[in-house]
Write an enzyme that holds these catalytic residues in place. Structure first.
Site, short mmCIF file in Angstrom:
data_model
loop_
_atom_site.label_atom_id
_atom_site.label_comp_id
_atom_site.label_asym_id
_atom_site.label_seq_id
_atom_site.Cartn_x
_atom_site.Cartn_y
_atom_site.Cartn_z
N CYS A 2 20.18 -31.41 20.94
CA CYS A 2 19.87 -32.82 20.74
C CYS A 2 20.07 -32.86 19.09
CB CYS A 2 18.18 -32.99 20.98
SG CYS A 2 17.94 -32.88 22.89
N ARG A 27 27.77 -31.09 17.79
CA ARG A 27 26.63 -30.22 18.05
C ARG A 27 26.62 -29.88 19.71
NH1 ARG A 27 22.04 -30.54 13.98
NH2 ARG A 27 20.36 -30.60 15.74
N TRP A 72 20.75 -32.99 24.69
CA TRP A 72 21.34 -31.73 25.51
C TRP A 72 20.22 -31.71 26.25
CZ3 TRP A 72 19.89 -26.69 26.04
CH2 TRP A 72 20.86 -26.04 26.39
N ASN A 98 13.88 -34.27 19.40
CA ASN A 98 14.75 -32.59 19.20
C ASN A 98 13.86 -31.60 19.51
OD1 ASN A 98 16.49 -30.81 19.56
ND2 ASN A 98 16.63 -30.80 17.04
N GLY A 99 13.81 -30.85 20.68
CA GLY A 99 12.87 -29.50 20.69
C GLY A 99 12.25 -29.43 22.10
N GLU A 477 33.20 -10.46 22.02
CA GLU A 477 33.31 -11.73 21.42
C GLU A 477 34.61 -12.37 21.86
OE1 GLU A 477 31.78 -13.68 19.60
OE2 GLU A 477 33.40 -14.92 18.63
N LYS A 481 34.53 -15.94 23.85
CA LYS A 481 35.51 -17.19 23.36
C LYS A 481 35.93 -17.93 24.76
CE LYS A 481 34.23 -17.09 20.59
NZ LYS A 481 33.32 -17.38 19.43
N GLU A 484 33.42 -19.33 27.35
CA GLU A 484 32.96 -20.68 27.01
C GLU A 484 33.82 -21.78 27.17
OE1 GLU A 484 32.14 -19.36 22.38
OE2 GLU A 484 30.97 -21.29 23.10
N HIS A 500 31.54 3.68 35.51
CA HIS A 500 29.74 3.70 35.89
C HIS A 500 29.37 2.46 36.79
CE1 HIS A 500 29.68 7.38 33.66
NE2 HIS A 500 30.26 6.78 32.55
N LYS A 599 26.74 -26.96 19.63
CA LYS A 599 26.87 -26.13 18.53
C LYS A 599 25.74 -25.51 17.86
CE LYS A 599 29.77 -24.82 15.52
NZ LYS A 599 30.73 -23.68 15.76
C1 AGP Z 1 29.97 -19.14 19.64
O1 AGP Z 1 31.42 -19.50 20.17
C2 AGP Z 1 28.96 -19.71 20.30
N1 AGP Z 1 29.19 -21.20 20.59
C3 AGP Z 1 27.74 -19.30 20.17
O2 AGP Z 1 27.41 -18.17 20.78
C4 AGP Z 1 26.94 -19.28 18.81
O3 AGP Z 1 27.54 -18.36 18.05
C5 AGP Z 1 25.39 -18.91 19.04
O4 AGP Z 1 24.88 -20.09 19.47
C6 AGP Z 1 24.88 -18.89 17.56
O5 AGP Z 1 25.02 -19.90 16.69
P1 AGP Z 1 24.61 -19.61 14.84
O6 AGP Z 1 25.90 -18.74 14.54
O7 AGP Z 1 24.66 -21.07 14.48
O8 AGP Z 1 23.57 -19.01 14.99
#
Ligand code: AGP
Length: 604
Positions: A2, A27, A72, A98-99, A477, A481, A484, A500, A599
């Site tokens: 949000c 965001r 959001w 927001n919150g 990591e 990617k 998501e 395992h 974001k």
């Molecule tokens: C990464 O591609 C993500 N969109 C997400 O995991 C992100 O890294 C996470 O929300 C943390 O965000 P920040 O680094 O702004 O704290």
């Protein structure tokens, strides 16, 4: 997540708010809305979907003041009714929020018993009704009484039809900034000061139940006892440049291609001869006996690599904890623990909450962050900026490699202080580190090979990404990617762990992407590749130039330039980013704003 925005001033409030919403779009959101006052009445327009949809259907009259929102969804489905602003029963008050209000259900029940009628499923609507209940002509007072009932976190902007020239704002543990420029006779409120788009703006940040009354010529701030306070303002220098794709199809690919430069920027001025951080006076670190890295998502993956580096090079016990879990542990933290909170945005609620918790144990806190004016940078004892420039794509890429660069230097800085590294070793390490940007450029120059591989692998619905040692968090990591932005099931595993349990899932429709560039474990991962092959799973290996053996086992191979193990994540992760990008493109996904994601994750 949000975003809230509000404007009062001589420009058209509707246009300014729409421009503000455009800045908040990156965001991540699922609905938008805008409301304002016209001839003594509240008017609004709100819509589920992209901002462009709201703009298409906008039929608002000229506004005297306006508030706006990107939603959001947390409480209630994604639909027009649940979008903000939300009004009280009489339609006199409009709120954007927001919150999360944790006790909204109980409050809603109480208000319902008193006669309130609700038209949405949101927690926010409760706030509008509560303010209305307490309003007796003074909106600051009403807001003060209303927020005393709220449990949870919030950044609120409120308007009332009887106060057509004032925005009212309140915040608790959620970023909310007020920007003003006396010469221009205007003021703005937003959850992200970068949305203000104004040069030379004075900005103040509300926190801890503070309330602001904001008009075009005056800002009054009250603390939680309703005492008027004066707030420190910061100057937001106006090199504001609206985000641009610079000829690339998506922000993500633009940001991937920026990495040779952004890594250099992270290193700049910090490794001449020896490693130095002007942000860190040595006394700050002198008594540190252990390090705790905190982060979420990509930032947590960077923290995992940092923990390995610290243990190996600086010889300091280090661990990385997912911030949302760290908060609820009973950790053995002491004033000799350094807590390093890693975050691109500096606004991630879980990371902030975990850092605040650590402070209660007397720990020193260090932020590693990409946004100078963020809450994390302001609340930590010390902060190191990534200098990677704004990252717009929801999928984090350049921030990760900049985090790695800074965390590697931080490790070396500690190793120097603790005399765990000789000048000769340091010199050689830094030589390898300085070569990384050119190595990444080499990968970018061969991106078409990964594009071809992406075409081959784009139809699979499940993947394992595996690696050992530095390549395990790297695999996690790269898998993050892919999942998501492509919506395929991709999970990172330590290569030795597959047998395992997870290996039971493998079959010819379940490929494994193996990150092999860690030399120390080359033989072991070769055996793991054989185990995978024996189950008929296709294998795509990302291996370094000298690793001949891997090439003979894998079905497909992408070579990354050779470096020392400690620095191997850089090139391998860039290969993973490109693979994810091209697979998402093949699958026709919304790459920069993937579904359900935000974001800046400003709720816990
Ligand atoms: C990464 O591609 C993500 N969109 C997400 O995991 C992100 O890294 C996470 O929300 C943390 O965000 P920040 O680094 O702004 O704290």
């Amino acid at each position: 997540m949000c975003g809230v925005f509000g404007y009062v001033g001589k420009e058209d409030p509707l246009s300014v708010c729409l421009a503000g919403l455009e800045q908040l779009e990156y965001r991540g959101y699922d609905s938008t809305g805008i409301g304002g006052i016209c001839k003594g009445e509240i008017v609004f327009c709100k819509k589920a979907g992209k901002l462009s949809l709201l703009k298409q259907g906008l039929d608002l009259p000229p506004l005297e003041i306006a508030i706006a929102h990107t939603r959001w969804a947390t409480h209630g489905r994604v639909n027009d009714q649940n979008a903000h602003p939300h009004l009280d029963g009489s339609g006199a008050i409009a709120v954007v929020h927001n919150g999360i209000i944790e006790n909204y259900d109980a409050l809603r029940e109480d208000l319902r018993k008193e006669g309130a009628r609700f038209s949405s499923e949101t927690d926010t609507e409760v706030i509008a009704h509560l303010i209305s209940k307490h309003y007796q002509g003074d909106l600051v007072e009403a807001l003060h009484k209303a927020i005393a009932w709220l449990k949870g976190i919030f950044a609120l902007v409120v308007i009332h039809k009887n106060h057509p020239h004032e925005l009212y704002a309140a915040a608790r543990a959620c970023p909310l900034s007020v920007g003003f420029n006396d010469e221009r006779n205007e003021a703005m409120v937003s959850s992200d000061p970068n949305a203000f788009q104004r040069p030379r703006l004075n900005v103040l940040f509300l926190q801890s139940n503070e309330i602001a009354r904001v008009s075009s010529s005056r800002i009054d701030v009250y603390d939680q006892r309703l005492k008027k306070i004066s707030k420190k303002t910061e100057r937001l220098e106006g090199n504001f440049q609206p985000p641009a794709k610079g000829g690339f199809e998506h922000y993500m690919i633009k940001e991937i291609y920026e990495q040779p430069i952004t890594i250099q920027k992270s290193l700049f001025g910090r490794c001449n001869g020896e490693v130095q951080f002007e942000e860190l006076p040595p006394y700050f670190l002198n008594k540190i006996k252990q390090v705790w890295f905190l982060g979420c998502g990509t930032s947590a993956n960077a923290g995992r690599i940092a923990a390995l580096l610290f243990e190996e090079i600086a010889r300091i016990p280090a661990q990385c904890e997912i911030a949302s879990e760290a908060r609820y542990r009973t950790p053995l933290l002491t004033p000799e623990t350094l807590v390093v909170a890693i975050s691109q945005s500096g606004e991630t609620a879980d990371t902030l909450a975990a850092m605040r918790e650590a402070k209660k144990y007397g720990c020193k806190t260090l932020a590693i962050c990409n946004v100078k004016s963020s809450t994390l940078m302001r609340e930590s004892d010390a902060g190191i900026l990534l200098n990677a420039g704004p990252e717009i794509s929801v999928c984090s890429t350049k921030a990760f490699t900049s985090q790695l660069a800074v965390l590697t230097l931080l490790t070396l800085y500690f190793a120097q202080l603790k005399k765990q590294i000789s000048p000769k070793q340091l010199h050689s390490f830094l030589e390898h580190l300085r070569a990384i940007p050119a190595q990444i450029q080499q990968i970018l120059d061969t991106a078409s090979d990964l594009q071809k591989l992406a075409k081959k692998y784009a139809d699979y619905e499940h993947f394992f990404f595996m690696g050992r040692r530095y390549m395990f968090p790297t695999a996690c990591e790269a898998a993050l990617k892919l999942k998501e932005i492509s919506y395929v099931n991709a999970n990172g595993y330590p290569a030795g762990e597959l047998k395992h349990g997870p290996i039971a899932l493998l079959n010819p429709r379940f490929p494994v992407v193996a990150f092999c560039a860690n030399q120390q474990t080359e033989e072991k991962i070769s055996s793991n590749l054989m185990e995978v092959k024996a189950r008929g799973a296709p294998v795509l290996a990302i291996a370094s130039e000298p690793q001949e053996n891997i090439g003979s086992i894998a079905d497909d191979l992408f070579r990354v330039p050779h470096t020392i193990d400690e620095l191997s994540p850089f090139a391998s992760v860039v290969a993973g980013q490109l693979l994810a990008y091209y697979i998402a493109k093949e699958r026709g996904c919304d790459i920069d704003q993937p579904r359900n994601l935000a974001k800046s994750v400003t709720v816990e």
